[in-house]
Design a protein around this motif. Structure first.
Motif, PDB file in Angstrom:
ATOM      1  N   TYR A  97      98.327  79.269  40.587  1.00 51.99           N
ATOM      2  CA  TYR A  97      98.333  80.007  41.863  1.00 51.99           C
ATOM      3  C   TYR A  97      98.407  81.515  41.625  1.00 51.99           C
ATOM      4  CZ  TYR A  97      99.352  75.410  43.897  1.00 51.99           C
ATOM      5  OH  TYR A  97      99.300  74.098  44.265  1.00 51.99           O
ATOM      6  N   LEU A  98      99.196  81.897  40.613  1.00 50.23           N
ATOM      7  CA  LEU A  98      99.307  83.326  40.307  1.00 50.23           C
ATOM      8  C   LEU A  98      97.962  83.882  39.824  1.00 50.23           C
ATOM      9  CD1 LEU A  98     102.755  83.817  38.565  1.00 50.23           C
ATOM     10  CD2 LEU A  98     101.873  85.151  40.499  1.00 50.23           C
ATOM     11  N   ASN A  99      97.331  83.110  38.951  1.00 49.45           N
ATOM     12  CA  ASN A  99      96.025  83.556  38.454  1.00 49.45           C
ATOM     13  C   ASN A  99      94.988  83.601  39.567  1.00 49.45           C
ATOM     14  OD1 ASN A  99      96.728  84.046  35.811  1.00 49.45           O
ATOM     15  ND2 ASN A  99      96.454  81.902  35.220  1.00 49.45           N
ATOM     16  N   PHE A 100      95.128  82.649  40.468  1.00 50.32           N
ATOM     17  CA  PHE A 100      94.233  82.617  41.627  1.00 50.32           C
ATOM     18  C   PHE A 100      94.397  83.919  42.428  1.00 50.32           C
ATOM     19  CE2 PHE A 100      94.298  81.316  46.268  1.00 50.32           C
ATOM     20  CZ  PHE A 100      92.924  81.359  46.454  1.00 50.32           C
TER      21      PHE A 100
ATOM     22  N   ILE B  25     104.506  79.894  45.048  1.00 51.57           N
ATOM     23  CA  ILE B  25     104.721  80.616  43.796  1.00 51.57           C
ATOM     24  C   ILE B  25     106.195  80.941  43.565  1.00 51.57           C
ATOM     25  CG2 ILE B  25     104.112  82.729  42.533  1.00 51.57           C
ATOM     26  CD1 ILE B  25     101.363  82.604  43.952  1.00 51.57           C
ATOM     27  N   GLN B  26     106.858  81.384  44.623  1.00 52.34           N
ATOM     28  CA  GLN B  26     108.303  81.672  44.574  1.00 52.34           C
ATOM     29  C   GLN B  26     108.682  82.740  43.561  1.00 52.34           C
ATOM     30  OE1 GLN B  26     110.533  80.236  46.683  1.00 52.34           O
ATOM     31  NE2 GLN B  26     109.234  78.653  47.557  1.00 52.34           N
ATOM     32  N   GLN B  27     107.740  83.597  43.171  1.00 45.75           N
ATOM     33  CA  GLN B  27     108.074  84.662  42.207  1.00 45.75           C
ATOM     34  C   GLN B  27     107.590  85.992  42.743  1.00 45.75           C
ATOM     35  OE1 GLN B  27     107.194  83.944  38.105  1.00 45.75           O
ATOM     36  NE2 GLN B  27     107.421  81.737  38.317  1.00 45.75           N
TER      37      GLN B  27
ATOM     38  N   GLN C 272      99.533  90.843  52.274  1.00 42.21           N
ATOM     39  CA  GLN C 272      99.725  89.773  53.267  1.00 42.21           C
ATOM     40  C   GLN C 272      99.358  88.418  52.673  1.00 42.21           C
ATOM     41  OE1 GLN C 272     101.351  91.017  55.781  1.00 42.21           O
ATOM     42  NE2 GLN C 272     100.832  93.000  54.863  1.00 42.21           N
ATOM     43  N   LEU C 273      98.305  88.420  51.862  1.00 38.59           N
ATOM     44  CA  LEU C 273      97.919  87.156  51.212  1.00 38.59           C
ATOM     45  C   LEU C 273      99.003  86.724  50.222  1.00 38.59           C
ATOM     46  CD1 LEU C 273      95.795  84.913  50.716  1.00 38.59           C
ATOM     47  CD2 LEU C 273      94.809  86.376  48.944  1.00 38.59           C
ATOM     48  N   ALA C 274      99.560  87.699  49.523  1.00 42.54           N
ATOM     49  CA  ALA C 274     100.641  87.395  48.575  1.00 42.54           C
ATOM     50  C   ALA C 274     101.802  86.728  49.321  1.00 42.54           C
ATOM     51  CB  ALA C 274     101.112  88.668  47.877  1.00 42.54           C
TER      52      ALA C 274
END
Ligand code: AMP
Ligand code: MG
Length: 522
Positions: free
Chosen positions: A239-242, A330-332, A321-323
């Motif tokens: 998800y982070l890489n996405f 992700i929770q980070q 906003q997407l983040a």
């Protein structure tokens, strides 16, 4: 018969709205609702992008048939398909607007052609559950603008949704163009837009806002599976890489927009593609006089949130906003923030590199930063046509004097007679510096010109030119629509018989509705 290799995934793999009735409503725990396009009363083709038709595997002969008109006007379903409208939300002009969704866009199906996935989507084919208080229709003028600009953008080499066809519905549509109480009937139209996917930031935001983590996860995994297949679905790392790749694509897109002077006009989060495509051609415009404060959108006249110079900052705001929307998966916070922080540094580096190309500078010197900012200041204070300026700049030769250079560039100035006194001195100073800088370059004038002309288009869809095509089309003459379509297929090439479109905006268009003033009414 037109036969597509139908490979529907969105409406097969994601949760559907169980309610099949086409009435306006809030839709929960679903990514889309099944809907049927509205049947137009007497459809008629205005224009088809032959190139897009070919890309979708259609022959010129198929484009001419009644069947094409029937399918892409919404009159006849494509066998074996289940059309649907997507649910999304969004921040409009900085404020959370709740559920928006495809109010007048209907996805017919997804097709696979030569390994590429395409969603075929009708825009203006009737209201959906997401239409809120609007009619689900689109008018000819905004449909011409969307059709032509999508194709022009593609040929500029800038990521974008595409447009296959533009069809009159034969039905009238009531619009109050300037929102000033002067509503009038206009001709209705339907555009068939195509893209690998029309998923927007807002598709993720709606599930975050509703604390529906399950559907959020399903949509994110789906997006990764089909559009970022090299990444891992179902993991925090994936998800982070996405998010990182979406940020990169968005950044590259905005650098491209800045390069060609494109102002989107409504960079709401529901108009941000998850694939980094230019999406939703509404009150967009092209800089004529270079002005970083310019926006074509009269609805945004007060705060100018979406002005040219603000687009990179807005892209970053939208990514934030997407983040937030992806956070539950992700929770980070720090990791997401890192990616956002990186955006600014990377943007700056990419912008610089893009400007070097525009200026034809192969060697990179530290002081070029001043050269570039001085140029931007000078362009801002003299009303200078951005497209013409950069194109003519490639005609300079190392041995010229600054005065000779000014006369080469003369055609780019809106009031050449006013380029006198201090303004003239400013240009002379900048050009002296630039010409000296060119002398330190190894490549020849000829080589530099070739390279510069690959990034500085000669032809863009100037606001007034689009309006000329609209005015003629409204009278039933579609020849200019096709002429512009052809012209803009080769925006970086010289087209000697088309020089008349390489001209500054005429004075009559300066404050004309449709040219420099556009609203969200479409
Ligand atoms: P836009 O400003 O065009 O991006 O549209 C914002 C939202 O309004 C989207 O959800 C659109 O689907 C919806 N919308 C805009 N125009 C219409 C219309 N004529 N009928 C139904 N929905 C519309
Ligand atoms: Mg939109």
């Amino acid at each position: 018969m037109i036969k597509f290799n139908i490979k529907d995934t969105f409406n097969k793999e994601l949760p559907a709205d169980p309610d099949r009735e086409n009435k306006r409503r809030q839709v929960y725990h679903a990514c889309y609702s099944f809907v049927e396009p509205r049947r137009p009363s007497s459809p008629q083709i205005v224009h088809v992008s032959k190139e897009m038709a070919r890309t979708l595997g259609m022959t010129p002969d198929q484009v001419e048939r009644d069947e094409f008109l029937e399918i892409f006007s919404g009159s006849k379903p494509i066998p074996g398909t289940q059309p649907y409208a997507m649910c999304y939300g969004g921040h409009q002009f900085g404020h959370w607007a709740g559920q928006l969704g495809d109010g007048r866009a209907i996805n017919l199906c997804e097709v696979l052609e030569k390994g590429q996935r395409w969603t075929l989507q009708l825009k203006g084919a009737g209201a959906t559950p997401y239409a809120r208080s609007a009619d689900g229709l689109a008018v000819l003028r905004s449909s011409i603008r969307e059709h032509l600009c999508s194709e022009a953008m593609f040929h500029l080499g800038i990521p974008t949704t595409r447009s296959l066809s533009l069809i009159l519905t034969g039905d009238d549509v009531l619009r109050d163009i300037m929102y000033n109480g002067n509503a009038e009937y206009e001709k209705g139209a339907v555009v068939c837009r195509t893209a690998p996917s029309f998923i927007r930031f807002g598709n993720f935001q709606i599930f975050f806002a509703r604390k529906d983590e399950k559907t959020l996860k399903a949509l994110t995994d789906y997006t990764i599976r089909h559009f970022y297949p090299h990444l891992e679905e179902g993991t925090v790392e994936g998800y982070l890489n996405f998010f990182k790749e979406v940020a990169e694509r968005t950044l590259n897109l905005v650098v491209d927009w800045q390069r060609v002077g494109f102002v989107h006009g409504v960079m709401n989060t529901d108009n941000m593609s998850i694939l980094g495509l230019t999406i939703d051609y509404g009150p967009y415009g092209w800089l004529e006089g270079y002005d970083h404060d310019w926006t074509p959108n009269t609805t945004d006249r007060e705060s100018r949130r979406y002005r040219y110079g603000h687009q990179p900052g807005i892209a970053l705001w939208n990514l934030a906003q997407l983040a937030s929307a992806l956070f539950p998966l992700i929770q980070q916070k720090e990791k997401l923030q890192e990616i956002l922080d990186q955006f600014e540094t990377t943007f700056y580096a990419k912008y610089l590199s893009m400007m070097w190309q525009k200026l034809g500078l192969m060697k990179h010197e530290k002081s070029d930063v001043n050269l570039i900012s001085e140029l931007e200041n000078t362009l801002q204070i003299t009303e200078t046509d951005m497209t013409i300026f950069y194109r003519l700049l490639s005609d300079l030769r190392k041995e010229m004097t600054a005065d000779q250079a000014i006369s080469v560039l003369n055609q780019a100035f809106y009031t050449p007679e006013e380029v006198k006194g201090t303004v003239y001195e400013k240009w002379r100073k900048w050009l002296t510096y630039y010409l000296a800088r060119l002398k330190r370059e190894e490549i020849s004038d000829e080589e530099r010109k070739i390279k510069m002309n690959l990034v500085n288009p000669k032809y863009v869809l100037r606001n007034y030119i689009a309006q000329l095509a609209i005015d003629q089309a409204d009278q039933g003459d579609y020849s200019l629509v096709d002429e512009l379509y052809q012209l803009l297929q080769k925006p970086y090439e010289e087209q000697p018989d088309k020089e008349k479109w390489f001209a500054r905006r005429p004075e009559w268009a300066r404050h004309k509705v449709g040219c420099s003033m556009l609203s969200c009414s479409s």
